[in-house]
Design an enzyme around this catalytic site. Structure first.
Site, PDB file in Angstrom:
ATOM      1  CE  LYS A  36      -3.952  -5.415 -18.705  1.00  0.00           C
ATOM      2  NZ  LYS A  36      -3.897  -3.958 -18.631  1.00  0.00           N
ATOM      3  CG  HIS A  95      -3.813   4.629  21.029  1.00  0.00           C
ATOM      4  ND1 HIS A  95      -3.947   5.243  22.261  1.00  0.00           N
ATOM      5  CD2 HIS A  95      -5.054   4.569  20.499  1.00  0.00           C
ATOM      6  CE1 HIS A  95      -5.224   5.489  22.479  1.00  0.00           C
ATOM      7  NE2 HIS A  95      -5.926   5.113  21.425  1.00  0.00           N
ATOM      8  CE  LYS A 124       6.706  -6.752 -12.996  1.00  0.00           C
ATOM      9  NZ  LYS A 124       5.564  -6.648 -13.890  1.00  0.00           N
ATOM     10  CD  GLU A 176       1.500  -0.553 -10.387  1.00  0.00           C
ATOM     11  OE1 GLU A 176       0.330  -0.818 -10.726  1.00  0.00           O
ATOM     12  OE2 GLU A 176       2.311  -1.435 -10.088  1.00  0.00           O
ATOM     13  CD  GLU A 198       6.169 -11.384  -8.057  1.00  0.00           C
ATOM     14  OE1 GLU A 198       5.997 -11.549  -9.289  1.00  0.00           O
ATOM     15  OE2 GLU A 198       6.570 -10.309  -7.575  1.00  0.00           O
ATOM     16  N   GLY A 249      -4.464  -2.981 -14.539  1.00  0.00           N
ATOM     17  CA  GLY A 249      -4.460  -3.919 -13.400  1.00  0.00           C
ATOM     18  C   GLY A 249      -5.037  -3.300 -12.139  1.00  0.00           C
ATOM     19  NE  ARG A 250      -1.976   2.349 -11.781  1.00  0.00           N
ATOM     20  CZ  ARG A 250      -1.137   2.002 -12.752  1.00  0.00           C
ATOM     21  NH1 ARG A 250      -0.717   0.751 -12.857  1.00  0.00           N
ATOM     22  NH2 ARG A 250      -0.727   2.885 -13.645  1.00  0.00           N
TER      23      ARG A 250
HETATM   24  O1  F6P Z   1       4.358  -5.284 -11.507  1.00  0.00           O
HETATM   25  C1  F6P Z   1       3.275  -4.418 -11.441  1.00  0.00           C
HETATM   26  C2  F6P Z   1       2.045  -5.040 -12.037  1.00  0.00           C
HETATM   27  O2  F6P Z   1       2.149  -5.107 -13.402  1.00  0.00           O
HETATM   28  C3  F6P Z   1       0.789  -4.282 -11.617  1.00  0.00           C
HETATM   29  O3  F6P Z   1       0.563  -3.168 -12.389  1.00  0.00           O
HETATM   30  C4  F6P Z   1      -0.238  -5.348 -11.734  1.00  0.00           C
HETATM   31  O4  F6P Z   1      -1.425  -5.020 -11.063  1.00  0.00           O
HETATM   32  C5  F6P Z   1       0.494  -6.513 -11.119  1.00  0.00           C
HETATM   33  O5  F6P Z   1       1.834  -6.351 -11.544  1.00  0.00           O
HETATM   34  C6  F6P Z   1       0.000  -7.878 -11.474  1.00  0.00           C
HETATM   35  O6  F6P Z   1      -0.008  -8.089 -12.850  1.00  0.00           O
HETATM   36  P1  F6P Z   1      -0.801  -9.277 -13.503  1.00  0.00           P
HETATM   37  O7  F6P Z   1      -2.238  -9.122 -13.190  1.00  0.00           O
HETATM   38  O8  F6P Z   1      -0.515  -9.200 -14.966  1.00  0.00           O
HETATM   39  O9  F6P Z   1      -0.276 -10.568 -12.906  1.00  0.00           O
END
Ligand code: F6P
Length: 545
Positions: free
Chosen positions: A204, A382, A510, A351, A210, A265-266
């Site tokens: 987003k 189990h 972060k 979140e 990452e 995002g979620r």
């Molecule tokens: O660090 C949390 C977050 O901002 C989430 O809310 C989001 O879904 C995820 O990181 C990934 O963010 P992006 O889509 O901006 O890479």
């Protein structure tokens, strides 16, 4: 007056005490209609909530609480594009992404539907070209593998849906890389041919460390074989709200699928973030997923509170979290296809509701979000079900199952469903001392042995669960199921007056990581640290040099 001092909250507290003496077994015995009175259908989903620690009075008090917290108005505010994400001053319109009507939806006096339809058409065109083999890689061969690089909401939703719809996957193979641990990327790329691999960089913000690192490494891996930068355009596409970031990465804006800041995002799998789904199962099925979610949206918007599935699930959650001090909630899909569902709901719920101040910034004096966990049945039976049945914690459970499977081994399904039903029954009824004693006598134990074993063989029961059933896990049903949990989350956040759409709590880690990365690489101090962190950094540095 704070919520916990209100008359309705106090009434719920008093009422909860009166329930202490009651057992679900007795409630069922007293009311032969309990199952039919405490169950409902919404679109493709059937919910039985009769195995909950509730009476008519509980429900009526909870519904009054929802009314007093202004739930109907607040729900409408979301659907109509008001900026209910106040800390970020944004509208919250994942529902517009699946608005299948001709109704306009306005943000800042602008109808967002034409943009939504434009991106859906772009996804349709692109996914059709890739799936049909018309879109070719740099050496002229069709795409066989698609790697989605994203994390959190840019990974969990599409990964969960692609797994759930495995029976419908008739396009290229989909892979999901999220972890910054290079082992994740390597485990996927080592088996792929760059000539026939398409990368989707899903972010987003297009600033997530990452995702950008994984995307740069994937680009490097690709160029090692493809050699020429111009081939990037046939192998890399981006899903983002950040055009400048996409361009800076080197992806042609023509290969960008846009979404907007009013999509959390979620809550984003319904947007361009759903492109991997369209590639895996085709655009028609992706639209069917949207249709299912839309059906749940309609139900949520129109059904009265006492017969509204997301409202009931949300209120039951509040009941256990705030009045029984339940700290966790287990989700148990008896459908292997839903093996990523719990991780998805973890982000959605934790979140969204992991907040300790109200929308106005006041500290709350009541519990908010709980820990969501679980795994597909029957595996958990189990492993950790022992604690659900005989442990000291109260853990409300959601059991989810299809009545028809989507695989050829149909003889397994009655076994799966029998276990599914047996667990909800066992949790609820338990086993009394009289029943346990009779069983032990039948097995021929001595009286002394019976008395010694008895405490271990009794189950208290009275452990609450919801049962969610549907015909089969097709795209439409899955869409409705996901939307159900989205709205349940919203309902809880509205009761607690917290913002379900920001996530400031993830920022500090972060920020620190950026400084620590430099300290590890350049062996210089950039941040003041506590003695433990500083000692650990030195310990790692000493062993790496
Ligand atoms: O660090 C949390 C977050 O901002 C989430 O809310 C989001 O879904 C995820 O990181 C990934 O963010 P992006 O889509 O901006 O890479």
């Amino acid at each position: 007056m704070t919520m916990t001092h209100s008359a309705i909250w106090q009434a719920l507290q008093t009422h909860r005490q009166t329930l202490s003496a009651l057992h679900l077994r007795d409630l069922f015995a007293q009311d032969p209609q309990r199952f039919s009175r405490y169950s409902l259908q919404a679109g493709p989903l059937f919910l039985d909530y009769s195995k909950n620690l509730i009476t008519d009075e509980t429900l009526s008090l909870l519904v009054s609480l929802a009314q007093q917290r202004g739930l109907p108005k607040a729900v409408e505010a979301m659907f109509s594009g008001e900026k209910i994400n106040r800390s970020e001053q944004r509208a919250v319109l994942h529902t517009a992404l699946r608005n299948r009507s001709t109704q306009a939806v306005f943000v800042d006096n602008r109808d967002v539907m034409p943009d939504i339809r434009r991106v859906l058409a772009q996804m349709d065109q692109f996914s059709t070209a890739v799936r049909s083999g018309q879109w070719r890689g740099y050496s002229g061969k069709p795409i066989e593998d698609v790697v989605n690089i994203g994390i959190g909401g840019s990974d969990l939703g599409p990964a969960m849906v692609c797994a759930a719809l495995a029976a419908d996957c008739d396009g290229p193979r989909l892979h999901f890389v999220s972890n910054v641990d290079g082992a994740h990327l390597w485990s996927v790329l080592k088996n792929l041919n760059p000539e026939q691999t398409l990368f989707i960089v899903a972010s987003k913000t297009f600033t997530t460390q990452e995702t950008l690192l994984n995307a740069h490494s994937a680009r490097h891996w690709f160029l090692q074989q493809a050699r020429e930068e111009k081939f990037i355009a046939r192998h890399f596409v981006a899903l983002s709200t950040n055009r400048a970031g996409v361009v800076a990465f080197g992806i042609d804006p023509a290969n960008m699928f846009e979404f907007w800041d009013w999509v959390g995002g979620r809550y984003s799998l319904w947007s361009a973030i759903g492109l991997p789904i369209a590639l895996a199962v085709g655009m028609q099925r992706f639209e069917s997923l949207l249709d299912g979610a839309y059906a749940m949206d309609q139900h949520f918007r129109e059904a009265p509170l006492h017969a509204n599935m997301p409202v009931l699930l949300g209120l039951l959650g509040v009941w256990y979290i705030n009045f029984f001090q339940a700290q966790t909630q287990v989700i148990l899909p008896y459908d292997q296809g839903l093996h990523r569902f719990v991780s998805y709901i973890q982000q959605l719920s934790m979140e969204s509701t992991g907040k300790s101040v109200t929308n106005a910034g006041q500290p709350v004096d009541y519990a908010t979000g709980s820990i969501v966990w679980g795994s597909p049945g029957t595996n958990g039976q189990h492993a950790y079900f022992q604690l659900l049945h005989q442990g000291t914690l109260l853990i409300p459970a959601d059991f989810i199952a299809p009545i028809r499977p989507r695989h050829p081994f149909t003889a397994h399904h009655p076994v799966l469903l029998a276990n599914f039903l047996a667990q909800t029954e066992a949790l609820m009824t338990g086993k009394t001392a009289a029943q346990a004693r009779a069983e032990l006598q039948q097995q021929g134990h001595t009286p002394e042995r019976i008395e010694a074993l008895l405490p271990h063989k009794c189950f208290a029961g009275n452990r609450p669960s919801n049962t969610l059933l549907f015909d089969t896990l097709d795209p439409y049903t899955l869409g409705a199921l996901i939307a159900l949990y989205e709205h349940k989350t919203l309902v809880q956040s509205l009761i607690w007056d917290i913002n379900a759409f920001d996530q400031w709590g993830v920022e500090l880690g972060k920020q620190l990581a950026r400084g620590i990365e430099k300290e590890l690489l350049e062996a210089q101090w950039t941040l003041p640290h506590d003695a433990s962190t500083q000692g650990l950094i030195q310990w790692i540095r000493a062993r790496q040099s």
